[in-house]
Every structure is written in C-alpha cells, then in structure tokens.
Design a protein around this motif. Sequence first.
Motif, short mmCIF file in Angstrom:
data_model
loop_
_atom_site.label_atom_id
_atom_site.label_comp_id
_atom_site.label_asym_id
_atom_site.label_seq_id
_atom_site.Cartn_x
_atom_site.Cartn_y
_atom_site.Cartn_z
N PHE A 23 0.84 -1.24 0.07
CA PHE A 23 -0.02 0.01 -0.05
C PHE A 23 0.80 1.07 -0.16
CE2 PHE A 23 -2.39 3.73 1.80
CZ PHE A 23 -3.60 3.27 1.15
N GLU A 24 1.83 1.21 0.71
CA GLU A 24 2.69 2.30 1.12
C GLU A 24 3.54 2.55 -0.23
OE1 GLU A 24 6.19 3.88 4.05
OE2 GLU A 24 4.32 2.76 4.97
N LYS A 25 3.85 1.57 -0.81
CA LYS A 25 4.75 1.61 -1.91
C LYS A 25 4.12 2.17 -3.12
CE LYS A 25 7.99 -2.14 -1.10
NZ LYS A 25 8.38 -3.73 -1.45
N ILE A 26 2.63 1.80 -3.20
CA ILE A 26 1.89 2.42 -4.33
C ILE A 26 1.48 3.94 -4.01
CG2 ILE A 26 -0.19 2.19 -5.55
CD1 ILE A 26 -0.10 -1.03 -4.83
N VAL A 31 0.11 9.43 2.13
CA VAL A 31 -1.42 9.10 1.71
C VAL A 31 -1.71 8.12 2.70
CG1 VAL A 31 -2.94 7.91 0.20
CG2 VAL A 31 -1.44 9.71 -0.28
N LYS A 32 -0.98 7.13 3.02
CA LYS A 32 -1.02 6.19 4.06
C LYS A 32 -1.32 6.62 5.52
CE LYS A 32 0.67 1.88 6.34
NZ LYS A 32 1.89 1.18 6.36
N SER A 33 -0.63 7.90 5.97
CA SER A 33 -1.02 8.36 7.17
C SER A 33 -2.19 8.62 7.49
CB SER A 33 0.04 9.62 7.50
OG SER A 33 -0.48 10.60 6.60
N HIS A 34 -3.43 9.12 6.45
CA HIS A 34 -4.62 9.34 6.45
C HIS A 34 -5.50 8.14 6.86
CE1 HIS A 34 -4.00 13.63 5.93
NE2 HIS A 34 -2.81 13.15 4.84
N GLY A 35 -5.15 7.04 6.79
CA GLY A 35 -5.60 5.82 6.77
C GLY A 35 -6.27 5.14 5.57
#
Length: 162
Positions: A23-26, A31-35
Amino acid sequence: MTIPDASVIPFPTKPAETSPGSFEKIWGKKVKSHGYAAIPTILIRSQHRLGINSTQFCLLMHLLDLYWSPDRPPFPTKQQLADRIGIKMSSIKPNMKALEQAGLIRRVQHKTSAGDWGANTYLLDGLIQRIKDMEPEFAGEKAKRLAERKRVETPKGKRPKE
C-alpha cells in the motif's frame, strides 16, 4: 558488591524501521498516514451478484471506511454520507432501505437526549456473512485457475495424462 535491582525495567528502544508494504509503495507514506479501509476483493468482484447499484456500493464502501472495530459499528448521519459521496440527502434513505431489504445491513435508530431521531448505527453483519458464504466458490475458482496455470506451464511431455 551491588545486586542489580530486579524492579528496574529497561527503557524501550525504538523499533527498527520496517520496509514499506505494498500500500505504502503504491500510494506513499503521506497518503497512508490518513488511513485506509480494508475492502475484500470478493465484495468488489460480487457487486452485480449482490444486486447492488453503484450508489449502494459506494454507501457500503463509506460504511466500511468508518467500521474500525467489530464492537463499534459505523454511525454516520445521512448528511455526512451524502456529503462524502456528493449526492442529495434524499437519495440516501431509499438506497439504505434497499441494502436493508437485501439483508446486507441493519439500521438501528437512536433518539437523542432531546427525543429527536439521531444518527443510525449500521450493522454490516448481513454483508459480512454473505461475503463469507461466497468465499468457498471464490476459493474453488482460484484453485482451478492455479491448477490450469500449472498445467500450462508444465512442458507437454511432462504433464500427467488426462
């Protein structure tokens, strides 16, 4: 001679940085920090089979985004859902009613302390059970797909007799 104090607990060290997941790579760390919401692929692939239209599917996605814990079902207001999706609030009720009639959600109405109707709680147990019930079919389809791939990748002279 001093005896070490057994009640002293070492200060925890910072865990080593883990490599980013898919997920984080994409999407990236910001962005991931927002859930993010966990949406089963079976649900996505079964929209038509479940008999739900795009608005109802979108409503389910938003309810799942708000479903953080099994013991705390989502409870957004109709206005919050309408604002998130970009539709009129009057469109929420008939679509939620259709999801309820399909057995995918259950609405639990609540009254405020003033006696007014508050936000509903949406129980998704029907949807979850339907997806769980479909899983064996998806597992069978996956096994067939893997077996066919293995068959095709095996040289013809080394394939088992059919």
